[in-house]
Design an enzyme around this catalytic site. Structure first.
Site, PDB file in Angstrom:
ATOM      1  N   LYS A  13     -14.192  17.229 -27.118  1.00  0.00           N
ATOM      2  CA  LYS A  13     -14.561  16.870 -25.742  1.00  0.00           C
ATOM      3  C   LYS A  13     -15.229  18.049 -25.029  1.00  0.00           C
ATOM      4  O   LYS A  13     -16.270  17.890 -24.399  1.00  0.00           O
ATOM      5  CB  LYS A  13     -13.307  16.446 -24.940  1.00  0.00           C
ATOM      6  CG  LYS A  13     -12.553  15.266 -25.518  1.00  0.00           C
ATOM      7  CD  LYS A  13     -11.409  14.829 -24.631  1.00  0.00           C
ATOM      8  CE  LYS A  13     -10.291  15.851 -24.498  1.00  0.00           C
ATOM      9  NZ  LYS A  13      -9.516  16.084 -25.732  1.00  0.00           N
ATOM     10  N   ARG A  87      -5.324  11.592 -18.144  1.00  0.00           N
ATOM     11  CA  ARG A  87      -4.508  11.594 -19.351  1.00  0.00           C
ATOM     12  C   ARG A  87      -3.335  10.635 -19.225  1.00  0.00           C
ATOM     13  O   ARG A  87      -2.577  10.477 -20.185  1.00  0.00           O
ATOM     14  CB  ARG A  87      -3.963  12.998 -19.611  1.00  0.00           C
ATOM     15  CG  ARG A  87      -4.761  13.814 -20.642  1.00  0.00           C
ATOM     16  CD  ARG A  87      -4.165  15.198 -20.639  1.00  0.00           C
ATOM     17  NE  ARG A  87      -4.323  15.968 -21.831  1.00  0.00           N
ATOM     18  CZ  ARG A  87      -5.253  16.911 -22.000  1.00  0.00           C
ATOM     19  NH1 ARG A  87      -6.166  17.119 -21.083  1.00  0.00           N
ATOM     20  NH2 ARG A  87      -5.273  17.631 -23.091  1.00  0.00           N
ATOM     21  N   ARG A 126      -9.172  28.052 -34.180  1.00  0.00           N
ATOM     22  CA  ARG A 126     -10.198  27.965 -33.144  1.00  0.00           C
ATOM     23  C   ARG A 126     -10.149  29.185 -32.220  1.00  0.00           C
ATOM     24  O   ARG A 126      -9.076  29.672 -31.887  1.00  0.00           O
ATOM     25  CB  ARG A 126      -9.924  26.683 -32.340  1.00  0.00           C
ATOM     26  CG  ARG A 126     -10.843  26.422 -31.186  1.00  0.00           C
ATOM     27  CD  ARG A 126     -10.726  24.989 -30.732  1.00  0.00           C
ATOM     28  NE  ARG A 126      -9.556  24.734 -29.898  1.00  0.00           N
ATOM     29  CZ  ARG A 126      -9.411  23.633 -29.151  1.00  0.00           C
ATOM     30  NH1 ARG A 126     -10.349  22.692 -29.167  1.00  0.00           N
ATOM     31  NH2 ARG A 126      -8.337  23.441 -28.425  1.00  0.00           N
ATOM     32  N   ARG A 160      -6.288  30.187 -27.789  1.00  0.00           N
ATOM     33  CA  ARG A 160      -5.358  29.535 -26.868  1.00  0.00           C
ATOM     34  C   ARG A 160      -3.933  29.605 -27.407  1.00  0.00           C
ATOM     35  O   ARG A 160      -3.716  29.388 -28.596  1.00  0.00           O
ATOM     36  CB  ARG A 160      -5.765  28.071 -26.672  1.00  0.00           C
ATOM     37  CG  ARG A 160      -6.941  27.915 -25.752  1.00  0.00           C
ATOM     38  CD  ARG A 160      -7.457  26.510 -25.724  1.00  0.00           C
ATOM     39  NE  ARG A 160      -6.418  25.490 -25.572  1.00  0.00           N
ATOM     40  CZ  ARG A 160      -6.684  24.224 -25.264  1.00  0.00           C
ATOM     41  NH1 ARG A 160      -7.943  23.834 -25.087  1.00  0.00           N
ATOM     42  NH2 ARG A 160      -5.716  23.354 -25.152  1.00  0.00           N
ATOM     43  N   ARG A 171       1.320  18.003 -28.414  1.00  0.00           N
ATOM     44  CA  ARG A 171       0.097  17.554 -27.715  1.00  0.00           C
ATOM     45  C   ARG A 171      -0.352  16.199 -28.253  1.00  0.00           C
ATOM     46  O   ARG A 171      -0.793  15.328 -27.501  1.00  0.00           O
ATOM     47  CB  ARG A 171      -1.017  18.609 -27.869  1.00  0.00           C
ATOM     48  CG  ARG A 171      -0.772  19.844 -27.008  1.00  0.00           C
ATOM     49  CD  ARG A 171      -1.540  21.054 -27.504  1.00  0.00           C
ATOM     50  NE  ARG A 171      -2.974  20.976 -27.274  1.00  0.00           N
ATOM     51  CZ  ARG A 171      -3.854  21.795 -27.843  1.00  0.00           C
ATOM     52  NH1 ARG A 171      -3.460  22.734 -28.693  1.00  0.00           N
ATOM     53  NH2 ARG A 171      -5.130  21.682 -27.583  1.00  0.00           N
TER      54      ARG A 171
HETATM   55  P1  AMP Z   1      -6.860  20.798 -22.808  1.00  0.00           P
HETATM   56  O1  AMP Z   1      -7.582  22.089 -22.570  1.00  0.00           O
HETATM   57  O2  AMP Z   1      -7.559  19.615 -22.219  1.00  0.00           O
HETATM   58  O3  AMP Z   1      -6.479  20.606 -24.254  1.00  0.00           O
HETATM   59  O4  AMP Z   1      -5.479  20.913 -22.000  1.00  0.00           O
HETATM   60  C1  AMP Z   1      -4.528  21.919 -22.306  1.00  0.00           C
HETATM   61  C2  AMP Z   1      -3.175  21.581 -21.684  1.00  0.00           C
HETATM   62  O5  AMP Z   1      -3.299  21.506 -20.257  1.00  0.00           O
HETATM   63  C3  AMP Z   1      -2.576  20.228 -22.074  1.00  0.00           C
HETATM   64  O6  AMP Z   1      -1.871  20.279 -23.298  1.00  0.00           O
HETATM   65  C4  AMP Z   1      -1.664  19.949 -20.884  1.00  0.00           C
HETATM   66  O7  AMP Z   1      -0.485  20.742 -20.944  1.00  0.00           O
HETATM   67  C5  AMP Z   1      -2.493  20.466 -19.725  1.00  0.00           C
HETATM   68  N1  AMP Z   1      -3.404  19.420 -19.178  1.00  0.00           N
HETATM   69  C6  AMP Z   1      -4.764  19.409 -19.208  1.00  0.00           C
HETATM   70  N2  AMP Z   1      -5.272  18.332 -18.590  1.00  0.00           N
HETATM   71  C7  AMP Z   1      -4.191  17.611 -18.172  1.00  0.00           C
HETATM   72  C8  AMP Z   1      -4.048  16.369 -17.497  1.00  0.00           C
HETATM   73  N3  AMP Z   1      -5.123  15.642 -17.121  1.00  0.00           N
HETATM   74  N4  AMP Z   1      -2.785  15.942 -17.218  1.00  0.00           N
HETATM   75  C9  AMP Z   1      -1.702  16.664 -17.563  1.00  0.00           C
HETATM   76  N5  AMP Z   1      -1.768  17.840 -18.227  1.00  0.00           N
HETATM   77  C10 AMP Z   1      -2.994  18.317 -18.530  1.00  0.00           C
END
Ligand code: AMP
Length: 214
Positions: A13, A87, A126, A160, A171
């Site tokens: 994404k 989400r 990554r 990360r 996740r």
């Molecule tokens: P991402 O970078 O999109 O993989 O997000 C990393 C982490 O941020 C996720 O595993 C969640 O802990 C938190 N997170 C990101 N976006 C959301 C969302 N829309 N709702 C809830 N938690 C989020």
């Protein structure tokens, strides 16, 4: 044009959103990036967010909806790309309301389809350039031997904290329990389009362009 990129962690994404920003002057709204910024704020909220993120669980709807609301008030340019948001169904409902308040529409929800087995390999290993965010991978696209980012020449790379097998399991579980119901939700609304997220990056770009230009 406002779109959502939907898919499990590691589906690509962020990579595709960056491309759309470059090609179509759109604005990437990544709640993950916003939360990573919030966690460095040194506040109590930042500390809580950090713990939740590292475990792989979802941060509360209230926090992320608040973050998105703030960003929607800014410049719209070529439209918004929602990357990693919504989400949950509550977030999807909130987004619908926020867009309606602004007289904006949601033009497409693009699902990046990838099987689980591929996700572990994609995520573990990554790293990203600390300056421009270009994504590298130990096996498929290693950081150049001279230690400089091919895009911006940056020399600092980040991994990360949640890109490990343990957090990834949580996740993925969160994705299937809380986020995947959104596929049905947007399908019924007639907005869902699916592309093969496992295809070559350029082919994924082309498939997304086809959806947006249809
Ligand atoms: P991402 O970078 O999109 O993989 O997000 C990393 C982490 O941020 C996720 O595993 C969640 O802990 C938190 N997170 C990101 N976006 C959301 C969302 N829309 N709702 C809830 N938690 C989020």
């Amino acid at each position: 044009m406002n779109i959502i990129l939907l898919g499990p962690p590691g589906a690509g994404k962020g990579t595709q959103a960056r491309k759309l920003v470059e090609d179509r002057d759109m604005i990437q709204l990544s709640t993950g990036d916003m939360l990573r910024e919030a966690r460095t704020s040194g506040t109590e909220m930042g500390q809580i967010v950090a713990e939740v993120m590292d475990s792989g669980k979802l941060v509360t709807d209230e926090i992320v909806i608040g973050l998105i609301r703030e960003k929607l008030e800014g410049d719209k340019k070529g439209g918004f790309i929602f990357d990693g948001f919504p989400r949950t169904l509550a977030q999807a409902d909130a987004l619908e309301e926020l867009l309606a308040e602004m007289d904006e529409t949601l033009d497409a929800v693009i699902e990046l389809r990838v099987q689980d087995e591929a996700l572990v390999a994609r995520i573990v290993g990554r790293s990203t350039c600390g300056n421009c965010g270009e994504v590298y991978h130990d096996l498929t696209k290693p950081i150049p031997a001279d230690g400089e980012c091919t895009v911006c020449g940056g020399t600092e790379f980040k991994r990360r904290a949640d890109d490990n097998e343990e957090s990834l399991k949580t996740r993925l579980m969160e994705y299937y329990k809380q986020t995947s119901p959104l596929l049905g939700y947007y399908h019924v609304k007639g907005a869902l389009r699916s592309v093969d997220g496992l295809a070559d990056m350029r082919d994924v770009e082309a498939a997304i362009a086809e959806v947006l230009d249809a």
